[in-house]
Design an enzyme around this catalytic site. Structure first.
Site, PDB file in Angstrom:
ATOM      1  N   HIS A 184       0.834  -1.198   0.000  1.00  0.00           N
ATOM      2  CA  HIS A 184       0.000   0.000   0.000  1.00  0.00           C
ATOM      3  C   HIS A 184       0.871   1.251   0.000  1.00  0.00           C
ATOM      4  O   HIS A 184       0.710   2.165   0.805  1.00  0.00           O
ATOM      5  CB  HIS A 184      -0.950  -0.017   1.196  1.00  0.00           C
ATOM      6  CG  HIS A 184      -2.002  -1.080   1.104  1.00  0.00           C
ATOM      7  ND1 HIS A 184      -3.277  -0.833   0.638  1.00  0.00           N
ATOM      8  CD2 HIS A 184      -1.963  -2.414   1.356  1.00  0.00           C
ATOM      9  CE1 HIS A 184      -3.971  -1.952   0.636  1.00  0.00           C
ATOM     10  NE2 HIS A 184      -3.190  -2.933   1.065  1.00  0.00           N
ATOM     11  N   TYR A 210       5.223  -5.623   9.442  1.00  0.00           N
ATOM     12  CA  TYR A 210       5.036  -4.186   9.578  1.00  0.00           C
ATOM     13  C   TYR A 210       6.314  -3.526  10.096  1.00  0.00           C
ATOM     14  O   TYR A 210       6.743  -2.486   9.593  1.00  0.00           O
ATOM     15  CB  TYR A 210       3.900  -3.904  10.558  1.00  0.00           C
ATOM     16  CG  TYR A 210       2.522  -3.901   9.946  1.00  0.00           C
ATOM     17  CD1 TYR A 210       1.757  -5.055   9.942  1.00  0.00           C
ATOM     18  CD2 TYR A 210       1.972  -2.758   9.405  1.00  0.00           C
ATOM     19  CE1 TYR A 210       0.477  -5.073   9.410  1.00  0.00           C
ATOM     20  CE2 TYR A 210       0.702  -2.756   8.869  1.00  0.00           C
ATOM     21  CZ  TYR A 210      -0.043  -3.911   8.867  1.00  0.00           C
ATOM     22  OH  TYR A 210      -1.306  -3.915   8.343  1.00  0.00           O
TER      23      TYR A 210
END
Length: 346
Positions: free
Chosen positions: A53, A322
């Site tokens: 993203h 992440y």
């Protein structure tokens, strides 16, 4: 198979598989989060950008809680009142220069910090479910979606065989077949996908999922902005916010005892109790590179008192990927700021 549907399969499978693999859920202790982010970012990463993203915009706004969820969660966020948030709209993929309308998945992420020091981060996506529920099945899915060396494209027969062998993917397949992307970030519905536990003041817990449901009623197909260029969704959002705030209802769906909160492939029935916790009001947007959201990792395991993670293996495997993605882009940004060149920068 429709090209857009194939992209949806690839995006969802790669993202979830990366979370699982990075967490070591395939039993191969020689494979690390670093190894899998290498795969996620491709051979030529875009330095300083998120590995997934990568293209998006920052948001500022407030959550106006109505108090309806307060009996189910101890979090001060759900007491009647307001809390500011930093957010991000984004499209799937690792290319920050990609055309907005080429991406098959859109996302809405939020970060809250309350006056009493609570933190909540949530990343929501347009699909309400994923296709399979186990790490092994995700590995098979990725294999089926891998390009055939002879053609450079996925083999439709392998994809078909995979989904026939995994009936649990039926809900996801139904969603992708009927999904019609809209012409605005503001008119999409975004889902938590995974379930979490709400913890009330007595310590009792109730599994729940949530969704950001748009209040905007001017829903149009994405071809309405097809000629607006590669940043069509961002331009539409800027024009919309210049006129009025963008609003979403934050809707919680509460499980009953028959629902499996650890299975992200299953939609809960429509008759489940729903609670409108309040309104998300977006008032401003910023370009992401200098925006307030750029330094935030929207890790869904950052939870306030009153929300806890379930044992969903996908949910619990996301932190390592992440963190590694953030570490890389933070280092790259620092080197760029200090004028130390890196090879392969875009």
């Amino acid at each position: 198979m429709n090209k857009r549907y194939s992209l949806i399969f690839v995006v969802i499978a790669v993202l979830v598989f990366s979370f699982l693999y990075a967490a070591g859920l395939f039993g191969n202790k020689d494979v690390t989060a670093q190894d899998f982010v290498n795969l996620q970012q491709s051979a030529k990463p875009y330095f300083g950008f998120r590995r997934a993203h990568a293209k998006g915009v920052c948001l500022q706004g407030e959550f106006i809680a109505n108090g309806a969820l307060a009996p189910f969660s101890q979090s001060s966020l759900f007491q009647a009142g307001s809390n500011t948030f930093t957010g991000r709209f984004s499209i799937a993929g690792n290319n920050p220069l990609a055309p907005d309308l080429a991406a098959p998945v859109r996302s809405f992420a939020l970060s809250f910090t309350t006056t009493d020091g609570e933190h909540w981060r949530t990343g929501m996506n347009t699909p309400p479910v994923v296709a399979v529920r186990t790490p092994e099945a995700f590995f098979e899915q990725l294999t089926a979606l891998s390009p055939d060396p002879a053609t450079g494209k996925p083999d439709p027969s392998k994809i078909k065989a995979f989904f026939q062998a995994h009936p649990e993917s039926a809900t996801f397949n139904h969603w992708k077949q009927q999904y019609q992307a809209t012409s605005s970030f503001a008119t999409e519905q975004y889902h938590s996908i995974n379930a979490f536990y709400l913890i009330d003041a007595k310590g009792q817990r109730r599994a729940a999922r949530w969704a950001a449901v748009p209040q905007a009623t001017d829903k149009q197909p994405e071809n309405a902005i097809a000629n607006a260029g590669p940043d069509a969704l961002q331009l539409e959002l800027a024009a919309r916010l210049a006129q009025q705030p963008v609003k979403f209802d934050l809707m919680f769906t509460l499980a009953n005892q028959t629902d499996d909160e650890t299975d992200p492939t299953v939609l809960w029935p429509d008759d489940r109790e729903q609670v409108n916790a309040g309104t998300l009001v977006i008032t401003q947007w910023q370009a992401q590179q200098d925006g307030t959201c750029n330094g935030i990792t929207f890790d869904p395991l950052v939870l306030p008192k009153g929300i806890e993670a379930t044992k969903d293996p996908i949910l619990n495997a996301r932190g390592a990927a992440y963190a590694e993605s953030y570490r890389r882009r933070a280092k790259e940004t620092l080197l760029q700021q200090t004028n130390q060149p890196q090879q392969g920068a875009h």
